[in-house]
Motif scaffolding. Structure first.
Motif, PDB file in Angstrom:
ATOM      1  N   LEU A 177      37.905  30.178  35.091  1.00 50.38           N
ATOM      2  CA  LEU A 177      37.773  30.627  36.439  1.00 50.38           C
ATOM      3  C   LEU A 177      37.521  29.407  37.338  1.00 50.38           C
ATOM      4  O   LEU A 177      36.452  28.684  37.195  1.00 50.38           O
ATOM      5  N   TRP A 203      36.210  40.760  31.980  1.00 43.54           N
ATOM      6  CA  TRP A 203      35.697  39.318  32.192  1.00 43.54           C
ATOM      7  C   TRP A 203      34.788  38.969  30.937  1.00 43.54           C
ATOM      8  O   TRP A 203      34.851  38.008  30.834  1.00 43.54           O
ATOM      9  N   LEU A 207      36.631  35.787  29.956  1.00 42.51           N
ATOM     10  CA  LEU A 207      36.267  34.538  30.539  1.00 42.51           C
ATOM     11  C   LEU A 207      35.623  33.631  29.742  1.00 42.51           C
ATOM     12  O   LEU A 207      34.435  33.731  29.099  1.00 42.51           O
ATOM     13  N   ILE A 210      34.152  28.036  33.191  1.00 42.19           N
ATOM     14  CA  ILE A 210      34.112  28.196  34.779  1.00 42.19           C
ATOM     15  C   ILE A 210      34.200  26.532  35.224  1.00 42.19           C
ATOM     16  O   ILE A 210      33.268  25.672  34.898  1.00 42.19           O
ATOM     17  N   TYR A 244      27.506  36.247  31.585  1.00 45.48           N
ATOM     18  CA  TYR A 244      28.177  35.005  31.349  1.00 45.48           C
ATOM     19  C   TYR A 244      27.036  33.703  30.848  1.00 45.48           C
ATOM     20  O   TYR A 244      26.276  33.703  31.315  1.00 45.48           O
TER      21      TYR A 244
END
Length: 276
Positions: A177, A203, A207, A210, A244
């Protein structure tokens, strides 16, 4: 406990990568993402890779990911020769990652589409290329993170990335992302509402990585977080809510006064942790 931050080496593209290491040590920055570029990091042999590896280990610098080359690499290219050549360039980075004990490579899913038909064709070529790359990377224990791209390119919308992930269906394929690209593609989020939880993406599972940077909603400025229009409070709440727990990479453009910039990076990271 706060988030773990790092920085992309694109911040010092004008010099060989080893030149940035003393600055990182001085400012206490131990995590990096390597961005290959001529005269910065372009290992031509296994000896070059191991030389860099020894320097990184000596300095205690951890490489969290390696970005694919940008110039001349387009895995969605409609010409088979160019597509295949691009796939091989990404596979070289996969091998490099393996030798550096890095388990993640960031990949752009494709270039700019000229029309709807061109986009459909490029999407199919991207999926074909990524299937090859995943088959190769799995042999080396490397994961691939698809970055949401600049407007008009393959992967600029979340539905593009979701389609690719569903078609390939591999636990080795996920998402990187990029906050700056997200703002350029969804300018309405500058009002504060990210709405990432409303996208059809898992996510928590998908994910992988980032990139953190900001802009004015019109240009890919790669400036420090909170120097632009991106809704950081909403974003930090989101990454906290999805649990995360990986490194967030600050991806700002190269600067001449590196020491001053890295001090500003540390201040920006502290502010983001306070928001979370």
């Amino acid at each position: 406990m706060g988030f773990d931050f790092g920085i992309s080496t694109m911040v010092y593209f004008q010099k060989p990568i080893e030149k940035i290491l003393p600055y990182l040590i001085k400012e206490g920055i131990r995590n990096i993402e390597i961005r290959p570029k001529e005269n910065h990091f372009q290992a031509q042999s296994i000896d070059d890779v191991f030389k860099i590896k020894r320097q990184l280990e000596k300095k205690g610098i951890l490489v969290k990911a390696i970005h694919m080359p940008i110039n001349g690499v387009d895995i969605s290219h409609p010409e088979e020769y160019e597509r295949t050549k691009s796939v091989r360039e990404v596979e070289k980075i996969v091998l490099m990652a393996s030798h550096l004990n890095v388990d993640l490579v960031v990949v752009h899913p494709g270039g700019k589409a000229k029309s709807c038909d061109d986009k459909r064709n490029r999407m199919n070529r991207s999926i074909e290329s990524l299937q090859e790359i995943i088959d190769f990377s799995q042999k080396w224990g490397i994961k691939i993170a698809l970055e949401n791209t600049l407007p008009g390119r393959i992967g600029d919308r979340w539905e593009d990335l979701q389609k690719i992930i569903e078609r390939i269906s591999s636990k080795s394929l996920g998402i990187c992302l990029d906050t700056g690209h997200l703002l350029l593609n969804y300018q309405e989020i500058s009002k504060g509402d990210l709405n990432l939880d409303k996208e059809g993406i898992n996510w928590q599972d998908n994910l992988f990585h980032i990139h953190i940077h900001d802009n004015d909603g019109r240009h890919d400025l790669h400036i420090l977080p909170q120097d632009g229009l991106f809704p950081w409070a909403s974003f930090m709440t989101f990454v906290r809510e999805i649990n995360y727990n990986k490194t967030l990479i600050i991806e700002v453009k190269e600067q001449n006064n590196l020491s001053d910039l890295l001090r500003q990076v540390n201040i920006a990271c502290s502010k983001l942790n306070n928001l979370a």
